[in-house]
Design a protein around this motif. Sequence first.
Motif, mmCIF file in Angstrom:
data_model
loop_
_atom_site.group_PDB
_atom_site.id
_atom_site.type_symbol
_atom_site.label_atom_id
_atom_site.label_comp_id
_atom_site.label_asym_id
_atom_site.label_seq_id
_atom_site.Cartn_x
_atom_site.Cartn_y
_atom_site.Cartn_z
ATOM 1 N N GLY A 1 -145.379 -43.476 16.866
ATOM 2 C CA GLY A 1 -146.303 -43.475 15.305
ATOM 3 C C GLY A 1 -144.968 -43.691 14.623
ATOM 4 O O GLY A 1 -144.371 -42.863 14.243
ATOM 5 N N ILE A 2 -145.449 -44.500 13.545
ATOM 6 C CA ILE A 2 -144.361 -44.862 12.699
ATOM 7 C C ILE A 2 -145.180 -44.456 11.340
ATOM 8 O O ILE A 2 -146.136 -45.203 11.006
ATOM 9 C CB ILE A 2 -143.792 -46.412 12.478
ATOM 10 C CG1 ILE A 2 -143.159 -46.702 13.722
ATOM 11 C CG2 ILE A 2 -142.933 -46.740 11.293
ATOM 12 C CD1 ILE A 2 -142.741 -48.124 14.007
ATOM 13 N N LEU A 3 -144.305 -43.589 10.612
ATOM 14 C CA LEU A 3 -144.920 -43.005 9.269
ATOM 15 C C LEU A 3 -144.211 -43.939 8.116
ATOM 16 O O LEU A 3 -142.932 -43.504 7.905
ATOM 17 C CB LEU A 3 -144.758 -41.744 9.131
ATOM 18 C CG LEU A 3 -145.443 -41.063 7.700
ATOM 19 C CD1 LEU A 3 -146.751 -41.270 7.715
ATOM 20 C CD2 LEU A 3 -145.200 -39.642 7.929
ATOM 21 N N SER A 4 -144.913 -44.519 7.255
ATOM 22 C CA SER A 4 -144.439 -45.081 6.124
ATOM 23 C C SER A 4 -144.284 -44.539 4.826
ATOM 24 O O SER A 4 -145.654 -44.014 4.526
ATOM 25 C CB SER A 4 -144.744 -46.687 6.037
ATOM 26 O OG SER A 4 -144.264 -47.363 4.735
ATOM 27 N N ILE A 5 -143.411 -44.203 4.228
ATOM 28 C CA ILE A 5 -143.147 -43.649 2.984
ATOM 29 C C ILE A 5 -142.792 -44.520 1.834
ATOM 30 O O ILE A 5 -142.693 -44.203 0.816
ATOM 31 C CB ILE A 5 -142.404 -42.339 3.139
ATOM 32 C CG1 ILE A 5 -140.924 -42.686 3.170
ATOM 33 C CG2 ILE A 5 -143.257 -41.394 3.969
ATOM 34 C CD1 ILE A 5 -140.131 -41.252 2.993
ATOM 35 N N GLN A 6 -143.114 -45.879 2.006
ATOM 36 C CA GLN A 6 -142.517 -46.935 1.184
ATOM 37 C C GLN A 6 -143.359 -46.763 -0.272
ATOM 38 O O GLN A 6 -142.590 -46.768 -1.205
ATOM 39 C CB GLN A 6 -142.645 -48.370 2.046
ATOM 40 C CG GLN A 6 -142.049 -49.516 0.744
ATOM 41 C CD GLN A 6 -142.172 -50.654 1.746
ATOM 42 O OE1 GLN A 6 -142.240 -50.813 2.812
ATOM 43 N NE2 GLN A 6 -141.947 -51.927 0.766
ATOM 44 N N GLN A 7 -144.544 -46.559 -0.318
ATOM 45 C CA GLN A 7 -145.328 -46.426 -1.304
ATOM 46 C C GLN A 7 -145.208 -45.330 -2.237
ATOM 47 O O GLN A 7 -144.916 -45.421 -3.588
ATOM 48 C CB GLN A 7 -146.744 -46.579 -0.991
ATOM 49 C CG GLN A 7 -147.779 -46.633 -2.230
ATOM 50 C CD GLN A 7 -149.181 -47.154 -1.762
ATOM 51 O OE1 GLN A 7 -149.376 -47.498 -0.775
ATOM 52 N NE2 GLN A 7 -150.117 -46.859 -2.667
#
Length: 166
Positions: A129-135
């Motif tokens: 599971g990869i969680l993106s916090i880019q936004q």
Amino acid sequence: MKDIHDVVNVTKLKCPDVFYLGIGFIVETESQSILYTVSTGGRPFTNTPAVLDTLQNMNIDTYIASGDSMRNLENLARLVEIPIERVYDVATPQKKEWVIKSLKKKYDKVVMVGDGINDILALRASDLGILSIQQTGTCMEKLSSEGDIIITDIKQIIKIINEMKQ
């Protein structure tokens, strides 16, 4: 209506790569006039097309599972060159989990990339599971504990996938 058209045109001009536009307005009931017009639009992160192209060249199949409508997702899929049969629209947390579990029957490893609380079940169901916090740059504690890896830029996925393949 002119106000709404003006907002759409300005949004398209300033954001030519949006794959959808949403328009809302506030009407004063007494005068029956539009007081405010609000527009939103969606577009992939700058690196997304290159990342997806790299994954395709690595023979990695990619899918979209989103809470958005197919009308908007068709445009996104076309933009990032994901076949429409790999797009799941109006995906609830349970539907996203179902997508991941279904893909696990087809593939040895399934990676889920998500960025919201509605992705928790799919993150849990995936092999990675990869969680993106880019936004946003941050996320809720409950969500951050569900990701195996947290990324700040979508291009980090390439390195992660390369490491998985070794």
